[in-house]
Design a protein around this motif. Structure first.
Motif, PDB file in Angstrom:
ATOM      1  N   GLY A 214      12.344   8.148  -6.413  1.00  0.00           N
ATOM      2  CA  GLY A 214      11.106   7.502  -6.173  1.00  0.00           C
ATOM      3  C   GLY A 214      11.088   6.291  -5.261  1.00  0.00           C
ATOM      4  O   GLY A 214      10.146   6.099  -4.411  1.00  0.00           O
ATOM      5  N   ILE A 215      12.221   5.482  -5.826  1.00  0.00           N
ATOM      6  CA  ILE A 215      12.076   4.156  -5.129  1.00  0.00           C
ATOM      7  C   ILE A 215      12.440   4.300  -3.553  1.00  0.00           C
ATOM      8  O   ILE A 215      12.060   3.791  -2.578  1.00  0.00           O
ATOM      9  CB  ILE A 215      13.079   2.902  -5.700  1.00  0.00           C
ATOM     10  N   GLY A 216      13.388   5.489  -3.508  1.00  0.00           N
ATOM     11  CA  GLY A 216      13.871   5.701  -2.011  1.00  0.00           C
ATOM     12  C   GLY A 216      12.539   6.241  -1.183  1.00  0.00           C
ATOM     13  O   GLY A 216      12.206   5.914   0.018  1.00  0.00           O
ATOM     14  N   ALA A 217      11.572   7.015  -1.908  1.00  0.00           N
ATOM     15  CA  ALA A 217      10.371   7.570  -1.059  1.00  0.00           C
ATOM     16  C   ALA A 217       9.445   6.457  -0.652  1.00  0.00           C
ATOM     17  O   ALA A 217       8.820   6.547   0.378  1.00  0.00           O
ATOM     18  CB  ALA A 217       9.750   8.733  -1.936  1.00  0.00           C
ATOM     19  N   ALA A 218       9.509   5.551  -1.847  1.00  0.00           N
ATOM     20  CA  ALA A 218       8.604   4.332  -1.589  1.00  0.00           C
ATOM     21  C   ALA A 218       8.867   3.647  -0.202  1.00  0.00           C
ATOM     22  O   ALA A 218       8.158   3.223   0.351  1.00  0.00           O
ATOM     23  CB  ALA A 218       8.438   3.586  -2.629  1.00  0.00           C
ATOM     24  N   ASN A 219      10.332   3.541  -0.164  1.00  0.00           N
ATOM     25  CA  ASN A 219      10.949   2.691   1.146  1.00  0.00           C
ATOM     26  C   ASN A 219      10.627   3.447   2.347  1.00  0.00           C
ATOM     27  O   ASN A 219      10.192   2.725   3.268  1.00  0.00           O
ATOM     28  CB  ASN A 219      12.321   2.381   0.852  1.00  0.00           C
ATOM     29  N   ILE A 220      10.862   4.555   2.223  1.00  0.00           N
ATOM     30  CA  ILE A 220      10.671   5.556   3.331  1.00  0.00           C
ATOM     31  C   ILE A 220       9.194   5.423   3.923  1.00  0.00           C
ATOM     32  O   ILE A 220       8.879   5.361   5.102  1.00  0.00           O
ATOM     33  CB  ILE A 220      11.045   7.023   3.293  1.00  0.00           C
ATOM     34  N   ALA A 221       8.298   5.679   2.974  1.00  0.00           N
ATOM     35  CA  ALA A 221       6.766   5.585   3.131  1.00  0.00           C
ATOM     36  C   ALA A 221       6.186   4.252   3.760  1.00  0.00           C
ATOM     37  O   ALA A 221       5.623   4.135   4.917  1.00  0.00           O
ATOM     38  CB  ALA A 221       5.892   5.673   2.113  1.00  0.00           C
TER      39      ALA A 221
ATOM     40  N   ILE B  51       0.760  -1.186   0.194  1.00  0.00           N
ATOM     41  CA  ILE B  51       0.051   0.072   0.064  1.00  0.00           C
ATOM     42  C   ILE B  51       0.920   1.109  -0.073  1.00  0.00           C
ATOM     43  O   ILE B  51       0.568   2.004  -0.689  1.00  0.00           O
ATOM     44  CB  ILE B  51      -0.795  -0.067   1.268  1.00  0.00           C
ATOM     45  N   LEU B  52       1.660   1.287   0.842  1.00  0.00           N
ATOM     46  CA  LEU B  52       2.262   2.495   1.137  1.00  0.00           C
ATOM     47  C   LEU B  52       3.471   2.960   0.111  1.00  0.00           C
ATOM     48  O   LEU B  52       3.828   3.787  -0.300  1.00  0.00           O
ATOM     49  CB  LEU B  52       3.059   2.660   2.371  1.00  0.00           C
ATOM     50  N   CYS B  53       4.370   1.696  -0.389  1.00  0.00           N
ATOM     51  CA  CYS B  53       5.422   1.842  -1.505  1.00  0.00           C
ATOM     52  C   CYS B  53       4.632   2.369  -2.788  1.00  0.00           C
ATOM     53  O   CYS B  53       5.003   3.180  -3.501  1.00  0.00           O
ATOM     54  CB  CYS B  53       6.092   0.632  -1.589  1.00  0.00           C
ATOM     55  N   LEU B  54       3.476   1.742  -3.125  1.00  0.00           N
ATOM     56  CA  LEU B  54       2.655   2.207  -4.366  1.00  0.00           C
ATOM     57  C   LEU B  54       2.530   3.686  -4.276  1.00  0.00           C
ATOM     58  O   LEU B  54       2.621   4.498  -5.173  1.00  0.00           O
ATOM     59  CB  LEU B  54       1.426   1.478  -4.319  1.00  0.00           C
ATOM     60  N   ILE B  55       1.949   4.268  -3.128  1.00  0.00           N
ATOM     61  CA  ILE B  55       1.598   5.738  -2.964  1.00  0.00           C
ATOM     62  C   ILE B  55       2.837   6.431  -3.081  1.00  0.00           C
ATOM     63  O   ILE B  55       2.809   7.643  -3.734  1.00  0.00           O
ATOM     64  CB  ILE B  55       1.005   5.817  -1.604  1.00  0.00           C
ATOM     65  N   GLY B  56       3.837   6.079  -2.312  1.00  0.00           N
ATOM     66  CA  GLY B  56       5.134   6.676  -2.348  1.00  0.00           C
ATOM     67  C   GLY B  56       5.885   7.004  -3.697  1.00  0.00           C
ATOM     68  O   GLY B  56       6.297   8.045  -4.289  1.00  0.00           O
ATOM     69  N   TYR B  57       5.812   5.896  -4.507  1.00  0.00           N
ATOM     70  CA  TYR B  57       6.414   6.034  -5.866  1.00  0.00           C
ATOM     71  C   TYR B  57       5.487   6.875  -6.778  1.00  0.00           C
ATOM     72  O   TYR B  57       5.638   7.510  -7.402  1.00  0.00           O
ATOM     73  CB  TYR B  57       6.592   4.629  -6.450  1.00  0.00           C
ATOM     74  N   ALA B  58       4.053   6.753  -6.564  1.00  0.00           N
ATOM     75  CA  ALA B  58       3.162   7.553  -7.383  1.00  0.00           C
ATOM     76  C   ALA B  58       3.541   8.878  -7.227  1.00  0.00           C
ATOM     77  O   ALA B  58       3.348   9.921  -8.159  1.00  0.00           O
ATOM     78  CB  ALA B  58       1.901   7.031  -6.818  1.00  0.00           C
TER      79      ALA B  58
END
Length: 576
Positions: A296-303, A59-66
């Motif tokens: 983008g992938i960093g934001a997904a991991n952080i989220a 859920i969170l990684c998809l939103i973070g990458y979006a």
């Protein structure tokens, strides 16, 4: 695109979204969800974590990458290649079968460390780090990972567990479990049947969501045959509600191992992301923004890290499903995240009858897709040295473990580059009648030579690692009979000369001058020539012995000596 749109591509995507894309993105999001749910749960267990964390992570990684990812259709999530790496970090800290809450906390901190590292690398524009894994080492590493994952899931497929670490330990434990009669017949049947359904559909009907069909069949079998009462372990009802906000935490003593694991996961995730993004960008006409991909992938991991998630990567299979389903934007991933969230809030018991062996089958099917047997065969046929590199990387993962294996793979890649610099290709050149330019006499044995002159090409920068090799080859050429008057270096491939090499050149030129041999350079690049001047090498190498082209050097030599091109004397050919 505005500056804020460059840093947060999701905002730019909203402002440029086309209405005609909406229905396609909604449908693609629905199809994608059917893959996200079972794979997310399966890969969470592969990482040694509760299945629910795979859904929270998705859920969170998809939103973070979006929000921060530049690709329109790239799909992120829990990944089969990262699962064993995460487990390899967690098990030494908490032990096999340790406290799940502790494992979740450490995995979340690992995701945060990976995410921060990715963002820093992206901002600093250090995407070249992905090149630390060459293609042969990637093939070997992934093959080793595939075997490791396959063996680790065999006990689950057969309805029992093994308390062992490493490929050999788990393989021995699995065989002993079978010999001791620990396998559950019903578990074996449902696991093998689920695996067969997935593999057959993937091969014969690739457009059908094979994982979804396999999972549905397994759940149906549970209902009809009451597998839970026959000794088959089931997933059970998932916790209801939104993913809980939880701050990642770990003790100082745990941060060291987490940092090592974060580096390996970052490297694998980055390499996978850049290669997958490049492949799909080429098919859709987009440009790859490597640095923004890292952000983008960093934001997904952080989220994901703040909601009990674990490290994620790009998924080629899920991205392909999204593309085949008509995805036009990251709204597809957002729809997938929303549908998973609705399932957790409204029907958390939807998958309670999913057999654990079926999840093992999902992971095994994924592991088989990691292996690249055709690529390995191609290396064997075309380049044996790179095949050897791939096999060493394979053995590193299989015998030493996942994290040591990634270290072995990186070291191999670096050493392979160093080897090529250390022992570069070298060639004596000659003139081939009817063919322009000057060519390697190994390929053209009958090439003509100028008596008293050797044309020599050294295909690498001249640095400390290969200066000795260069010197010995020049000495060997100077020692031929009859002795040459000029040794002309075809220097176009020499892109650098460092201080160690400059000292070698100075001593070598003085040695050759004492023997009546001149060292001559042709086609030396201007930046390299400026370094030669800065090193004051022209004190020994005469300034007039630098020529802009090989033809100029040949013409000058002929004018000096009157030499004419002649066919080679086979018994007196200098070695190249």
């Amino acid at each position: 695109m505005t500056s804020i749109g460059q840093w947060v591509p999701g905002l730019h995507a909203v402002s440029t979204y086309r209405r005609e894309w909406l229905m396609k993105d909604l449908v693609a999001g629905l199809v994608l969800t059917t893959l996200l749910v079972p794979q997310g749960m399966a890969y969470a267990e592969l990482a040694g974590l509760p299945p629910i964390t795979g859904l929270y992570t998705s859920i969170l990684c998809l939103i973070g990458y979006a929000l921060f990812g530049p690709s329109r259709i790239l799909v992120l999530g829990p990944d089969s290649s990262l699962g064993p790496m995460i487990a390899a970090v967690l098990v030494p800290i908490i032990g096999s079968g340790g406290d799940p809450a502790k494992a979740i906390a450490l995995a979340s901190m690992l995701a945060l460390m990976v995410g921060v590292t990715m963002v820093v690398l992206g901002i600093a524009k250090l995407g070249f780090i992905a090149d630390l894994l060459s293609k042969p080492t990637q093939i070997g590493y992934m093959n080793g990972l595939a075997v490791t994952i396959l063996v680790s899931q065999l006990p689950k497929l057969c309805g029992f567990s093994v308390d062992a670490e490493g490929l050999i330990g788990e393989a021995v434990g699995f065989v002993r479990g079978l010999a001791d009669g620990e396998a559950v017949g019903a578990a074996v049947a449902v696991g093998v049947f689920t695996l067969a359904v997935i593999l057959v559909l993937q091969r014969l009907l690739p457009k059908i969501p094979a994982v979804l069909v396999g999972v549905v069949v397994a759940i149906a079998a549970t209902w009809v045959l009451d597998l839970g009462e026959r000794g088959v372990k089931l997933v059970g009802a998932l916790p209801q509600g939104f993913p809980p906000l939880t701050l990642p935490h770990a003790s100082w003593s745990e941060l060291g191992l987490l940092l090592v694991g974060a580096f390996g996961i970052t490297l694998v995730s980055l390499t996978d992301t850049i290669s997958t993004a490049s492949a799909f960008a080429a098919r859709t006409g987009q440009e790859v923004r490597g640095n923004q991909e890292m952000i983008g992938i960093g934001a997904a991991n952080i989220a994901a890290s703040f909601f009990q998630g674990f490290p994620v990567s790009t998924s080629g299979s899920r991205t392909a499903v999204a593309e085949q389903s008509g995805a036009r934007s990251q709204l597809t991933g957002v729809v997938g995240a929303g549908l998973i969230l609705l399932m957790l809030v409204l029907v958390p018991g939807l998958l309670k009858d999913l057999p654990q062996p079926a999840l093992g089958a999902v992971v095994i099917a994924a592991s088989l897709s990691l292996a690249d047997i055709p690529g390995t065969v191609r290396l064997w046929r075309h380049r044996r040295t790179e095949f050897a590199v791939a096999m060493i990387a394979f053995l590193g993962v299989a015998l030493l473990g996942v994290l040591p294996g990634i270290v072995v793979a990186v070291v191999l890649s670096v050493l392979n580059v160093f080897r090529r610099l250390w022992w570069p290709y070298q060639a004596v050149l000659g003139r081939v009648p009817g063919v322009g330019g000057y060519h390697d006499v190994t390929s053209y044995p009958h090439a003509e030579r100028l008596p008293g002159m050797v044309l020599f090409r050294f295909d690498a920068p001249l640095i400390f690692a290969n200066a000795r090799v260069f010197r010995e080859q020049i000495r060997e050429l100077a020692a031929t009979e009859p002795a040459p008057r000029w040794i002309v270096i075809a220097a176009e491939p020499i892109t650098d000369v460092d201080t160690t090499a400059s000292d070698v050149l100075e001593d070598l030129d003085e040695e050759l001058n004492a023997r009546g041999v001149s060292l001559v350079f042709a086609e030396l690049k201007d930046p390299v020539r400026r370094k030669i001047d800065r090193y004051h090498l022209t004190r020994t190498i005469e300034p007039e012995h630098f020529y802009p082209t090989l033809e100029d050097a040949v013409t000058a030599y002929q004018a000096l000596t009157g030499a004419q091109w002649t066919a080679p004397d086979a018994e007196r050919q200098p070695r190249g």
